[in-house]
Structure formats: structure tokens, C-alpha cells
Design a protein around this motif. Structure first.
Motif, mmCIF file in Angstrom:
data_model
loop_
_atom_site.group_PDB
_atom_site.id
_atom_site.type_symbol
_atom_site.label_atom_id
_atom_site.label_comp_id
_atom_site.label_asym_id
_atom_site.label_seq_id
_atom_site.Cartn_x
_atom_site.Cartn_y
_atom_site.Cartn_z
ATOM 1 N N VAL A 84 -25.812 -31.922 13.235
ATOM 2 C CA VAL A 84 -25.958 -30.946 14.520
ATOM 3 C C VAL A 84 -26.233 -29.560 14.098
ATOM 4 C CG1 VAL A 84 -24.854 -30.024 16.485
ATOM 5 C CG2 VAL A 84 -24.598 -32.455 16.053
ATOM 6 N N SER A 85 -25.201 -29.218 12.849
ATOM 7 C CA SER A 85 -25.497 -27.651 12.398
ATOM 8 C C SER A 85 -26.797 -27.504 11.864
ATOM 9 C CB SER A 85 -24.326 -27.592 11.506
ATOM 10 O OG SER A 85 -24.538 -28.293 10.305
ATOM 11 N N LYS A 86 -27.453 -28.710 11.116
ATOM 12 C CA LYS A 86 -28.648 -28.327 10.467
ATOM 13 C C LYS A 86 -29.965 -28.244 11.606
ATOM 14 C CE LYS A 86 -27.354 -28.198 6.390
ATOM 15 N NZ LYS A 86 -27.455 -26.995 5.427
ATOM 16 N N ALA A 87 -29.526 -29.087 12.747
ATOM 17 C CA ALA A 87 -30.643 -29.070 13.742
ATOM 18 C C ALA A 87 -30.512 -27.674 14.154
ATOM 19 C CB ALA A 87 -30.101 -29.944 14.763
ATOM 20 N N GLY A 88 -29.513 -27.058 14.316
ATOM 21 C CA GLY A 88 -29.392 -25.601 14.605
ATOM 22 C C GLY A 88 -29.764 -24.617 13.847
ATOM 23 N N VAL A 89 -29.986 -24.823 12.590
ATOM 24 C CA VAL A 89 -30.439 -24.013 11.613
ATOM 25 C C VAL A 89 -31.917 -23.988 11.578
ATOM 26 C CG1 VAL A 89 -30.878 -23.920 9.040
ATOM 27 C CG2 VAL A 89 -28.619 -24.134 9.954
ATOM 28 N N ILE A 90 -32.468 -25.183 11.897
ATOM 29 C CA ILE A 90 -33.875 -25.366 12.166
ATOM 30 C C ILE A 90 -34.367 -24.739 13.413
ATOM 31 C CG2 ILE A 90 -35.747 -27.023 12.583
ATOM 32 C CD1 ILE A 90 -34.244 -29.131 10.824
ATOM 33 N N HIS A 91 -33.761 -24.779 14.546
ATOM 34 C CA HIS A 91 -34.283 -23.908 15.591
ATOM 35 C C HIS A 91 -33.801 -22.514 15.200
ATOM 36 C CE1 HIS A 91 -35.927 -24.481 19.571
ATOM 37 N NE2 HIS A 91 -35.195 -23.515 20.121
ATOM 38 N N MET A 92 -33.022 -22.091 14.818
ATOM 39 C CA MET A 92 -32.540 -20.550 14.510
ATOM 40 C C MET A 92 -33.567 -20.169 13.548
ATOM 41 S SD MET A 92 -29.565 -18.603 12.521
ATOM 42 C CE MET A 92 -28.537 -20.230 12.564
ATOM 43 N N THR A 93 -33.997 -20.964 12.521
ATOM 44 C CA THR A 93 -35.413 -20.556 11.829
ATOM 45 C C THR A 93 -36.606 -20.278 12.821
ATOM 46 O OG1 THR A 93 -34.722 -22.004 10.094
ATOM 47 C CG2 THR A 93 -37.055 -21.320 10.017
ATOM 48 N N ALA A 122 -12.776 -29.890 11.496
ATOM 49 C CA ALA A 122 -14.114 -30.407 10.783
ATOM 50 C C ALA A 122 -15.344 -29.956 11.316
ATOM 51 C CB ALA A 122 -14.166 -31.833 10.267
ATOM 52 N N TRP A 123 -15.581 -30.046 12.710
ATOM 53 C CA TRP A 123 -16.426 -29.554 13.418
ATOM 54 C C TRP A 123 -16.614 -27.994 13.256
ATOM 55 C CZ3 TRP A 123 -20.508 -30.758 16.725
ATOM 56 C CH2 TRP A 123 -20.896 -30.106 17.632
ATOM 57 N N ASP A 124 -15.541 -27.211 13.495
ATOM 58 C CA ASP A 124 -15.502 -25.886 13.606
ATOM 59 C C ASP A 124 -15.790 -25.240 12.177
ATOM 60 O OD1 ASP A 124 -14.858 -25.712 16.071
ATOM 61 O OD2 ASP A 124 -12.692 -25.264 15.661
ATOM 62 N N ARG A 125 -15.286 -25.962 10.957
ATOM 63 C CA ARG A 125 -15.826 -25.457 9.657
ATOM 64 C C ARG A 125 -17.201 -25.749 9.463
ATOM 65 N NH1 ARG A 125 -11.775 -27.328 5.043
ATOM 66 N NH2 ARG A 125 -10.335 -27.240 6.868
ATOM 67 N N THR A 126 -17.524 -26.886 9.821
ATOM 68 C CA THR A 126 -19.099 -27.069 9.673
ATOM 69 C C THR A 126 -19.778 -26.068 10.312
ATOM 70 O OG1 THR A 126 -18.417 -29.496 9.456
ATOM 71 C CG2 THR A 126 -20.999 -29.117 9.794
ATOM 72 N N MET A 127 -19.655 -25.793 11.596
ATOM 73 C CA MET A 127 -20.542 -24.930 12.273
ATOM 74 C C MET A 127 -20.537 -23.654 11.985
ATOM 75 S SD MET A 127 -22.276 -26.661 14.396
ATOM 76 C CE MET A 127 -21.995 -28.355 14.641
ATOM 77 N N ASP A 128 -19.144 -23.204 11.392
ATOM 78 C CA ASP A 128 -18.949 -21.879 10.885
ATOM 79 C C ASP A 128 -19.576 -21.592 9.763
ATOM 80 O OD1 ASP A 128 -17.690 -19.268 11.500
ATOM 81 O OD2 ASP A 128 -15.979 -19.652 10.365
ATOM 82 N N THR A 129 -19.596 -22.484 8.769
ATOM 83 C CA THR A 129 -20.224 -22.156 7.509
ATOM 84 C C THR A 129 -21.915 -22.552 7.733
ATOM 85 O OG1 THR A 129 -18.175 -23.228 6.564
ATOM 86 C CG2 THR A 129 -20.326 -22.848 5.140
ATOM 87 N N ASN A 130 -22.191 -23.713 8.118
ATOM 88 C CA ASN A 130 -23.658 -24.132 7.925
ATOM 89 C C ASN A 130 -24.482 -23.119 9.142
ATOM 90 O OD1 ASN A 130 -22.291 -26.001 6.501
ATOM 91 N ND2 ASN A 130 -23.125 -27.793 7.219
ATOM 92 N N LEU A 131 -24.047 -23.009 10.267
ATOM 93 C CA LEU A 131 -24.931 -22.527 11.455
ATOM 94 C C LEU A 131 -24.227 -20.923 11.577
ATOM 95 C CD1 LEU A 131 -26.744 -23.119 13.491
ATOM 96 C CD2 LEU A 131 -25.119 -23.748 14.998
ATOM 97 N N LYS A 132 -23.279 -20.783 11.724
ATOM 98 C CA LYS A 132 -22.945 -19.408 11.928
ATOM 99 C C LYS A 132 -23.054 -18.450 10.842
ATOM 100 C CE LYS A 132 -19.629 -16.673 14.757
ATOM 101 N NZ LYS A 132 -18.320 -16.779 15.528
ATOM 102 N N GLY A 133 -22.882 -19.261 9.444
ATOM 103 C CA GLY A 133 -22.779 -18.483 8.095
ATOM 104 C C GLY A 133 -24.297 -17.967 7.974
ATOM 105 N N VAL A 134 -25.270 -19.082 8.582
ATOM 106 C CA VAL A 134 -26.558 -18.516 8.278
ATOM 107 C C VAL A 134 -27.250 -17.434 9.095
ATOM 108 C CG1 VAL A 134 -28.982 -19.316 8.569
ATOM 109 C CG2 VAL A 134 -27.507 -20.973 7.400
ATOM 110 N N TRP A 135 -26.525 -17.491 10.327
ATOM 111 C CA TRP A 135 -26.718 -16.342 11.374
ATOM 112 C C TRP A 135 -26.153 -15.063 10.803
ATOM 113 C CZ3 TRP A 135 -23.034 -14.163 14.445
ATOM 114 C CH2 TRP A 135 -23.525 -13.122 15.330
ATOM 115 N N ARG A 136 -25.060 -15.059 10.240
ATOM 116 C CA ARG A 136 -24.194 -13.755 10.093
ATOM 117 C C ARG A 136 -25.134 -13.090 8.703
ATOM 118 N NH1 ARG A 136 -19.554 -17.081 9.480
ATOM 119 N NH2 ARG A 136 -18.380 -16.772 11.407
ATOM 120 N N VAL A 137 -25.237 -14.001 7.920
ATOM 121 C CA VAL A 137 -26.137 -13.492 6.607
ATOM 122 C C VAL A 137 -27.319 -12.928 7.061
ATOM 123 C CG1 VAL A 137 -26.415 -13.636 4.019
ATOM 124 C CG2 VAL A 137 -24.377 -15.037 5.149
ATOM 125 N N SER A 138 -28.164 -13.838 7.492
ATOM 126 C CA SER A 138 -29.630 -13.192 8.195
ATOM 127 C C SER A 138 -29.403 -12.039 9.080
ATOM 128 C CB SER A 138 -30.372 -14.530 8.989
ATOM 129 O OG SER A 138 -29.954 -15.778 8.273
#
Ligand SMILES: NC(=O)c1ccc[n+]([C@@H]2O[C@H](COP(=O)([O-])OP(=O)(O)OC[C@H]3O[C@@H](n4cnc5c(N)ncnc54)[C@H](OP(=O)(O)O)[C@@H]3O)[C@@H](O)[C@H]2O)c1
Length: 255
Positions: free
Chosen positions: A161-170, A109-125
Motif C-alpha cells: 500500500v505504501s508503494k502504491a502511494g509512492v507511485i501515485h505521488m510520483t 508496523a503500518w505506521d512505521r511503514t507509511m512514515d518511512t516509505n510514503l511520508k518519508g518520500v514526500w518529506r524529502v521531496s
């Protein structure tokens, strides 16, 4: 004022457009005049949404994409360059949640969350921005984070945690890309009833929780419209690296 919020002549990609907030954002961007590329994994849902947007005279195209799959992202960039014009507005909305405390979360669940919510944002961006930089075009990215990325709350550890990563990535991307005339901002929604959370929000525990928030209600989808359009359009031309909660004051409470 209305003119400043227009998205005419913009091509906007919405990830996770097949349901909930993403479907709503797609309608709003189309109403503001954008040519909207709606993406996600469930083609049937995307086709239904495309029909509804077209019926309202919106300019829409279905672009199936899995944010965890680099090939599907690459294909989307090539296909948009060839068929619609390059993507200049990106709404990183795709997300998953597996409610659990961190001590109980599974590695899967951790991996799937990070892969979609955090790494997914980075990949597409990364793919969209590389294309914009190559073409020397300006752009705007709106990341859909969460109030749980700004303040800890019980029950959705990996998600928070994934969303905190998205905020810092922003903020990091805003800094890196500002000179390339690409703005990167985030919206942190409070609770809006969607497939992701409706079982909880309709339970007695969920209703009690919402009753303790300052607004004592969940958000209405339309309450996200102006924040989205402000950040996506040229109305927000001097806003870069901003993180905007839209939560009826929920963050003023402990989560
Ligand atoms: N609802 C809220 O209260 C709330 C609050 C704060 C933040 N958010 C955020 O808002 C966003 C939208 O969530 P929602 O509430 O509208 O939930 P939702 O209805 O479950 O929508 C999630 C969307 O993400 C897509 N998705 C999931 N995995 C994907 C993948 N690998 N590739 C592409 N798309 C994927 C799903 O489409 P497919 O299954 O078709 O791929 C779906 O369209 C999420 O990022 C969520 O974290 C929601």
C-alpha cells in the motif's frame, strides 16, 4: 550516447544509501560524475561506503538523515546549499518492510511503514523541491517504488500500500512540478536480493516463488543502472511521471 547519461555538475542525494540498492545507486551516480550525498541512519555503514566510492575517484559526502525526522532533512538541505551546492538529483530509496497480511499487521508496523516509505518520500521531496523552486533550478527525482505497488501480492500488505502511494505521488508531483522543470519518475524493482528480503529469498519457499517468475531468477543490481541513469540524467529530459518496472517480466505473473 554516454555523454547524455552523464551527471557531471549535479549534486545527487540518495536516501537509505547505507545498504542494498541505495549503496549501489550511490556508486552508480558517482561513476556517472555526480557529487553524491549518501544518507541514512547508520553512520558507520555510510562511512565505509564513502571510503569505497572515494577509492574509485568518486565525489562523495556522508549526510546522516532520517527520512522520518523533519529536522534532519532541513539540516541536510542547508548543509548541501552551503557545502556542495544544491541537490538537483534526488533518489528516494529509503524503505522498510514488515511482511504480513493486512489483517494481521500491527498498527505500529503500518505506521512505521507509511512514515518511512510514503511520508518519508514526500518529506524529502518537498524539502528538495522547495529549495529548487526558490533557486529556480531544474531537477530530477527518482522514486524507488516496487512491483507490489502496481499489483497486489500476498504477505507484504502495508508495504504494498505504501508503494502504491509512492507511485501515485510520483504522478501527482510530476504534474505539479513539470512547469518548475523538476521531473519526477519512479522505478518499480522486482526482487533483488538485499538485507530486506534475503532470508525469504534464500528459503525454499522463496526459491520456489522466484522459480515461478518468467525470468526464474532475481535481478542483478547492475540491471537497474541504466534505468536509474536515464531517469536521473538529462537523457530523460522528456520523461516525466513515468513508472518503470524493472522485474524480468515478473508483473506478467500474479504476484
Ligand atoms: N530489494 C528488493 O527486491 C526491492 C524490490 C522493490 C523495491 N525495493 C525498494 O528498494 C529500496 C531499498 O531497499 P533494499 O532492498 O536495498 O533494502 P535495505 O538493504 O534494507 O535498504 C533499506 C535502506 O533504507 C534505509 N532506511 C530505512 N529507514 C530509514 C529512515 N527512517 N531514514 C533513512 N533511511 C532509512 C536503511 O538505512 P538505515 O537503516 O541506515 O537508515 C537502508 O539503507 C526500498 O525502498 C525498497 O522498498 C527493494
Amino acid at each position: 550516447m554516454h555523454e547524455r547519461l552523464t551527471l557531471r555538475n549535479k549534486v545527487a542525494l540518495v536516501t537509505g544509501a547505507s545498504s542494498g540498492l541505495g549503496a549501489h545507486f550511490s556508486r552508480v551516480l558517482a561513476m556517472a560524475g555526480a557529487r553524491v550525498l549518501i544518507s541514512g541512519r547508520r553512520q558507520d555503514k555510510l562511512d565505509q561506503l564513502a571510503d569505497r566510492i572515494s577509492d574509485n575517484q568518486g565525489d562523495v559526502l556522508v549526510l546522516p538523515m532520517d527520512v522520518t525526522d523533519e529536522d534532519s532533512i532541513r539540516h541536510a538541505i542547508v548543509s548541501s546549499n552551503e557545502n556542495t551546492g544544491p541537490i538537483t538529483v534526488l533518489v528516494n530509496n529509503a524503505g522498510v518492510a514488515y511482511p504480513d497480511r493486512l489483517v494481521n499487521a500491527t498498527e505500529e508496523a503500518w505506521d512505521r511503514t507509511m512514515d518511512t516509505n510514503l511520508k518519508g518520500v514526500w518529506r524529502v521531496s518537498r524539502a528538495v523541491c522547495r529549495n529548487l523552486l526558490d533557486l529556480e533550478l531544474p531537477g530530477s527525482i527518482v522514486n524507488i517504488a516496487s512491483i507490489l505497488g502496481l499489483h497486489p501480492g500476498f504477505g507484504a500488505g502495508s508495504y504494498a500500500v505504501s508503494k502504491a502511494g509512492v507511485i501515485h505521488m510520483t504522478r501527482v508531483m510530476a504534474l505539479e512540478l513539470g512547469r518548475g522543470r523538476i521531473r519526477v519518475n519512479a522505478i518499480c524493482p522486482g526482487y533483488f536480493k538485499t538485507d530486506m528480503n534475503k532470508d525469504y529469498l534464500e528459503s525454499s519457499k522463496g526459491r520456489e516463488y522466484i522459480n515461478r517468475t518468467p525470468a526464474r531468477r532475481t535481478g542483478e543490481f547492475h540491471e537497474l543502472d541504466i534505468p536509474l541513469l536515464m531517469l536521473a540524467s538529462d537523457a530523460g529530459s522528456f520523461i516525466n511521471g513515468a513508472v518503470l518496472p524493472v522485474d524480468g517480466g515478473h508483473l506478467l505473473n500474479s504476484l
